[in-house]
Structure formats: structure tokens, C-alpha cells
Design a protein around this motif. Structure first.
Motif, short mmCIF file in Angstrom:
data_model
loop_
_atom_site.label_atom_id
_atom_site.label_comp_id
_atom_site.label_asym_id
_atom_site.label_seq_id
_atom_site.Cartn_x
_atom_site.Cartn_y
_atom_site.Cartn_z
N SER A 116 0.81 -1.36 0.02
CA SER A 116 -0.02 0.05 -0.15
C SER A 116 0.75 1.18 -0.04
O SER A 116 0.37 2.33 0.24
N LYS A 119 -0.05 4.66 -1.49
CA LYS A 119 -1.26 5.48 -0.90
C LYS A 119 -1.01 6.56 0.00
O LYS A 119 -1.63 7.24 0.62
N ASN A 284 -2.10 1.37 5.45
CA ASN A 284 -2.33 2.35 4.89
C ASN A 284 -3.68 2.16 3.84
O ASN A 284 -3.79 2.75 2.87
N THR A 285 -4.30 1.06 4.09
CA THR A 285 -5.65 1.17 3.49
C THR A 285 -6.66 1.69 3.98
O THR A 285 -6.77 2.18 5.09
N VAL A 286 -7.90 2.01 3.12
CA VAL A 286 -8.90 2.69 3.85
C VAL A 286 -9.60 2.00 5.29
O VAL A 286 -10.03 2.62 5.90
N GLN A 289 -7.06 3.08 7.99
CA GLN A 289 -6.93 4.61 8.02
C GLN A 289 -8.03 5.25 8.39
O GLN A 289 -8.10 6.37 8.92
N LYS A 290 -9.59 4.79 8.06
CA LYS A 290 -10.63 5.58 8.57
C LYS A 290 -10.70 5.49 9.73
O LYS A 290 -11.58 6.43 10.31
N SER A 302 -2.61 8.11 4.91
CA SER A 302 -3.37 7.91 3.52
C SER A 302 -3.77 8.95 2.81
O SER A 302 -4.37 9.98 3.37
N LYS A 303 -3.65 9.04 1.38
CA LYS A 303 -4.03 10.07 0.65
C LYS A 303 -5.60 9.94 0.47
O LYS A 303 -6.18 10.70 -0.03
N GLU A 304 -6.10 8.82 0.67
CA GLU A 304 -7.54 8.54 0.48
C GLU A 304 -8.64 8.91 1.43
O GLU A 304 -9.79 8.50 1.24
N ILE A 305 -8.32 9.17 2.38
CA ILE A 305 -9.14 9.63 3.77
C ILE A 305 -9.56 11.11 3.70
O ILE A 305 -8.72 12.02 3.59
N GLU A 306 -10.99 11.24 3.63
CA GLU A 306 -11.58 12.77 3.88
C GLU A 306 -11.58 13.10 5.22
O GLU A 306 -11.98 12.29 6.14
#
Length: 342
Positions: A116, A119, A284-286, A289-290, A302-306
Motif C-alpha cells: 500500500s 497510498k 495504509n488501506t482505507v 486509516q478511516k 493515507s491520501k484516500e481519507i477525507e
């Protein structure tokens, strides 16, 4: 609760002192379907991300996590060094950019680049040495958190913290046992260079206590023991999220702040190496990281978390990040403790 500076000087080495407190609260398990992870108290507290991450990891892989509480980051490394010949942990989670060189030099980690890796936010792995001995999972700048309902003015700089109006009104953490404590030491070295010694001599009179870890120190702060406490720029997001408003503020100093990047690494000679690699891949998966923003109260790696709204309104990002040599900081710690013990 106060810690005697003179008694603290009994063990001047950063890890000599930490070893005294390195007994972990839960033992490792030998089951091959269990991953033994040494970490710090707030990560696996009832409000921390540990439980959610463990459940998500087990759902994804079928592997259970056995969290072992070692207190704080420096204590994790101390324990890792003490067990180097026969490691009881598979993963060390909670070492940071101030400890990574010490860990690598102590030869307690193995390098592993996770699947990952793409990410991860650019620059975070470089802060951890760029060699994948540690994989980042969160980050934030250190900051002083100010209680705006107190009867003292808000400081505008590190130097302001030495003013008479802050006498016995500042809570810090011990740099020998706490990664935030070590981070503040790094901040003073980065800001003042060799002048950090004079700074600490001036600051000494204003320190109420140096807690052994972040949890105990911040707990004293929220209990009203002092109007200023070392923490992170992200900490006010917690208070906003839970309806406490903007009373507690991260004070951004124009002179700059230092950054902490926290990471997890695989123990050298880990008994469950395959499981450990799967965990680093998962980090570092969603799904993992969420859990970070609203439990760990740090920025996710992670780049993918809002980010939630509480971060947007209450977690400032300093314009200036100060650079420093971690070796210089390690050398400064015993000097700082001598100054405090005088």
C-alpha cells in the motif's frame, strides 16, 4: 501530580530511564494466528483506534491482534532493545521520526516496503528515513494547546512561554519516556540551536510538571491543572467533534513547528513474520486509516481519507516546519534533564 526533577536524574540516559518503565501491561502470545504488537497506551485505550483496527484486520486476514501496552514510544523502543535477542513482539507501533535512527542503529527492525506504499502521502516515509524500516500511519505538528477560558494571555512564540505570567502553568512530557516530550525537546533545538540550553533555563520555572506520557499530561490539562499543555495541532478537533467548541486552541507560532510522523515496523527475528508483513500492508488501506481521524486525533497518512469538519475548523497546519538533526536532539536530552534538576 508533580514529578521531581532531581529524582528523575537518577537515570540520565534516554533509554536507561525508559527501561525502568518498559514493563508491558499484557504478555505476548505464541499462537501463529496472533500478531503481537507493542504500542502505547492512548492507541489502545477505549477511545483509541486499536479496537477498530484490530477488528478490521481480523476481518480482512483472519489474524487476531494482541495489543501490548508499553506506555509510550520511547518505552516501546527500550523494550525492543531489551528483548533484542529473543523478541516477543512482531510489530512495534508508535516509533516516530525522532526514534527511527536509534531503532535502526540498535538493529531491532527489518525493512519492508508495503503493498500500500503508493497510498501514503508524499514525504512522510522520507521523514522516517525513506528506507521502510518504519511505515507511517499518522502525522501532525507539535503545538502548545491553550485554554482560552484561562486568565493568562495566549502566547505567540516559544520565547513567550518563559514569561513570568506562565509560572507553573505549562504541562510538558518527559523526553526520555514520551515521544511528545522528545518532540518538544526537538522543537527547542530546532528553534534555538545551541541556545536551547539558555531557553530551558528560562523555561524551567514555568513548568508545572513533566508527565511520563501524553495521556497523563493531557489528562491533567483537561482537568484544569494548567492553561497550557504540549500536544498536537490536531488535538482541538477532538473537543470540537464532541461539542466542547473552540475553547482549546492549538497555538501556531510564526517561528515554526516540528512535525511528528508515527510509524510501525517489523521486529527483527519476528516469530510471525508473514502476519507482520500483512499488517504493514494493511496499515495504509482505507479499512485501517478511516479509524485514525476520530480516534487517534492525528492526520491519517493515507491520501484516500477525507477529513471531518472538526479538522477543517480546528486543526491548523503551520506554514513553517522546522528541520533538525535527531542525533543532536538525543544528545540534548540529558543536558535538558540536568538543567531541570539543578
Amino acid at each position: 501530580m508533580k514529578i521531581s526533577f532531581k529524582k528523575s536524574l537518577l537515570a540520565i540516559s534516554i533509554f536507561g530511564f525508559a527501561f525502568l518503565f518498559a514493563g508491558c501491561a499484557k504478555k505476548s502470545q505464541s499462537d501463529s494466528n496472533v500478531l503481537n504488537v507493542y504500542t502505547y497506551d492512548s492507541f489502545i485505550s477505549e477511545w483509541g483506534p486499536g479496537d477498530g483496527i484490530a477488528k478490521a484486520f481480523e476481518n480482512s486476514t483472519g489474524i487476531k491482534i494482541n495489543w501490548v501496552d508499553c506506555g509510550d514510544g520511547a518505552q516501546i523502543l527500550s523494550k525492543a532493545i531489551a528483548e533484542k535477542k529473543s523478541p516477543q513482539a512482531d510489530i512495534f507501533l508508535g516509533l516516530d521520526n525522532n526514534l527511527v535512527k536509534m531503532a535502526v542503529d540498535a538493529d531491532v527492525l527489518v525493512s519492508y516496503k508495503p503493498s500500500s506504499a503508493n497510498k501514503i502521502i508524499d514525504g512522510l516515509e522520507d521523514a522516517l528515513g525513506g528506507n521502510w524500516y518504519l511505515t507511517p500511519y499518522d502525522y501532525s505538528h507539535f503545538a502548545m494547546i491553550f485554554d482560552s477560558k484561562s486568565n493568562v494571555p495566549c502566547p505567540a512564540s516559544l520565547q513567550d512561554l518563559t514569561k513570568p505570567e506562565y509560572a507553573k502553568k505549562i504541562i510538558l512530557m518527559d523526553p526520555r519516556t514520551s515521544t511528545p516530550g522528545l518532540g518538544f525537546a526537538a522543537w527547542t533545538v530546532a528553534a534555538f540551536g545551541d541556545g536551547y540550553k539558555d531557553y530551558w533555563k528560562e523555561l524551567k520555572k514555568n513548568i508545572l510538571t513533566m508527565a511520563d506520557g501524553w495521556s497523563s499530561g493531557y489528562g491533567l490539562f483537561t482537568a484544569g491543572e494548567a492553561p497550557l499543555c504540549l500536544s498536537y495541532t490536531t488535538s482541538p478537533a477532538y473537543h470540537i467533534e464532541y461539542g466542547e467548541g473552540h475553547r482549546f486552541k492549538a497555538v501556531v507560532f510564526e517561528q515554526g513547528h516540528v512535525l511528528q510522523v508515527e510509524g510501525a515496523g517489523i521486529a527483527k527475528n519476528a516469530k510471525n513474520l508473514d502476519n507482520a508483513q500483512k499488517f504493514i500492508d494493511f496499515l495504509n488501506t482505507v479499512e485501517c486509516q478511516k479509524n485514525i481521524p476520530l480516534t487517534q486525533w492525528m492526520f491519517p497518512s493515507s491520501k484516500e481519507i477525507e477529513l471531518p469538519e472538526s479538522y477543517i475548523s480546528g486543526a491548523p497546519v503551520p506554514e513553517t516546519t522546522l528541520e533538525y538533526n535527531p542525533q543532536s536532539v538525543a544528545e540534548a536530552v540529558p543536558v535538558i534533564m540536568e538543567i531541570l534538576a539543578e
